[in-house]
Design a protein around this motif. Sequence first.
Motif, PDB file in Angstrom:
ATOM      1  N   ASN A  54       0.974  -1.322   0.134  1.00  0.00           N
ATOM      2  CA  ASN A  54       0.104   0.005   0.019  1.00  0.00           C
ATOM      3  C   ASN A  54       0.771   1.229  -0.144  1.00  0.00           C
ATOM      4  O   ASN A  54       1.834   1.434   0.678  1.00  0.00           O
ATOM      5  N   PHE A 102       0.241   5.582   0.010  1.00  0.00           N
ATOM      6  CA  PHE A 102      -0.678   6.564   0.154  1.00  0.00           C
ATOM      7  C   PHE A 102      -0.078   8.090  -0.091  1.00  0.00           C
ATOM      8  O   PHE A 102       1.026   8.325   0.035  1.00  0.00           O
ATOM      9  N   PHE A 117      -4.900   6.611  -2.875  1.00  0.00           N
ATOM     10  CA  PHE A 117      -3.971   5.476  -2.485  1.00  0.00           C
ATOM     11  C   PHE A 117      -4.120   4.294  -3.312  1.00  0.00           C
ATOM     12  O   PHE A 117      -4.559   4.390  -4.326  1.00  0.00           O
ATOM     13  N   TYR A 131      -3.055  -0.002  -3.874  1.00  0.00           N
ATOM     14  CA  TYR A 131      -2.779  -1.251  -2.972  1.00  0.00           C
ATOM     15  C   TYR A 131      -2.095  -2.138  -4.017  1.00  0.00           C
ATOM     16  O   TYR A 131      -1.642  -3.321  -3.450  1.00  0.00           O
ATOM     17  N   ALA A 174      -2.052  -4.993   1.842  1.00  0.00           N
ATOM     18  CA  ALA A 174      -3.309  -4.520   1.588  1.00  0.00           C
ATOM     19  C   ALA A 174      -4.533  -5.482   2.096  1.00  0.00           C
ATOM     20  O   ALA A 174      -4.397  -6.609   2.276  1.00  0.00           O
ATOM     21  N   GLY A 175      -5.324  -4.575   2.620  1.00  0.00           N
ATOM     22  CA  GLY A 175      -6.423  -5.012   3.197  1.00  0.00           C
ATOM     23  C   GLY A 175      -6.315  -5.548   4.881  1.00  0.00           C
ATOM     24  O   GLY A 175      -7.507  -5.820   5.396  1.00  0.00           O
ATOM     25  N   VAL A 176      -5.248  -5.232   5.367  1.00  0.00           N
ATOM     26  CA  VAL A 176      -4.837  -5.745   6.669  1.00  0.00           C
ATOM     27  C   VAL A 176      -5.136  -4.253   7.454  1.00  0.00           C
ATOM     28  O   VAL A 176      -4.511  -3.286   7.179  1.00  0.00           O
ATOM     29  N   LYS A 177      -6.020  -4.419   8.672  1.00  0.00           N
ATOM     30  CA  LYS A 177      -6.414  -3.379   9.313  1.00  0.00           C
ATOM     31  C   LYS A 177      -5.514  -2.929  10.419  1.00  0.00           C
ATOM     32  O   LYS A 177      -5.626  -1.975  11.069  1.00  0.00           O
ATOM     33  N   TYR A 178      -4.538  -3.769  10.848  1.00  0.00           N
ATOM     34  CA  TYR A 178      -3.592  -3.532  12.022  1.00  0.00           C
ATOM     35  C   TYR A 178      -2.298  -2.921  11.643  1.00  0.00           C
ATOM     36  O   TYR A 178      -1.542  -2.889  12.464  1.00  0.00           O
ATOM     37  N   ASN A 179      -1.893  -3.042  10.204  1.00  0.00           N
ATOM     38  CA  ASN A 179      -0.620  -2.462   9.733  1.00  0.00           C
ATOM     39  C   ASN A 179      -0.546  -1.066  10.094  1.00  0.00           C
ATOM     40  O   ASN A 179      -1.579  -0.108   9.978  1.00  0.00           O
TER      41      ASN A 179
END
Lengths: 115, 114
Positions: A31, A33, A48, A50, A97-102
């Motif tokens: 990702n 941004f 952004f 991905y 991509a798609g991981v919310k805790y990064n």
Amino acid sequence: DVKVTQSSRYLVKRTGEKVFLECVQDMDHENMFWYRQDPGLGLRLIYFSYDVKMKEKGDIPEGYSVSREKKERFSLILESASTNQTSMYLCASSKVAGVKYNEQFFGPGTRLTVL
Amino acid sequence: AQSVTQLDSQVPVFEEAPVELRCNYSSSVSVYLFWYVQYPNQGLQLLLKYLSGSTLVKGINGFEAEFNKSQTSFHLRKPSVHISDTAEYFCAVTSSGGSYIPTFGRGTSLIVHP
């Protein structure tokens, strides 16, 4: 350590010019941004990406476009710079991509002034 | 939708005093919470993050934050600040029911006076 670099720390351009802001990350992050930062408004997401050649609009995409031809590089383009685009521009990257805790890793910023 | 409110835009404090920077979020599902710091003329860097487990999270430079689910808060604290802590602090959230793109608060400017 992850390093995110931006091509310029300070940039002065004239109204109507085409402006390129370059960002490079060296840790194979999926990702990337682009944000702009203005006093009292915090960070606002412009675009952004991905994956290579993939892009998504953020909250304030008008007047901007982006390009991601290589995984490590994400460019922000101001097609015709205007004075209301005078701002601090921050590039960031995150791992998957798609991981919310990064967490996000930020570059030092480019302070753009449009005269 | 997820949102973040940083209740104070500016917090002035004297050196060696304790400080608390407040952050409230709105989300009805599981959240991941972050605090970032931006020193003058630099980009943001991660201070600490809450993913799960212990509600008290310790970060770099002596900062810590407490996740309070009932009050939907994630306040940042330091027992004794230094001049070098003068910076902008941003709270950010992602949630299991929302985008993986974090939502940032508007920032709190911590000004430490000698």
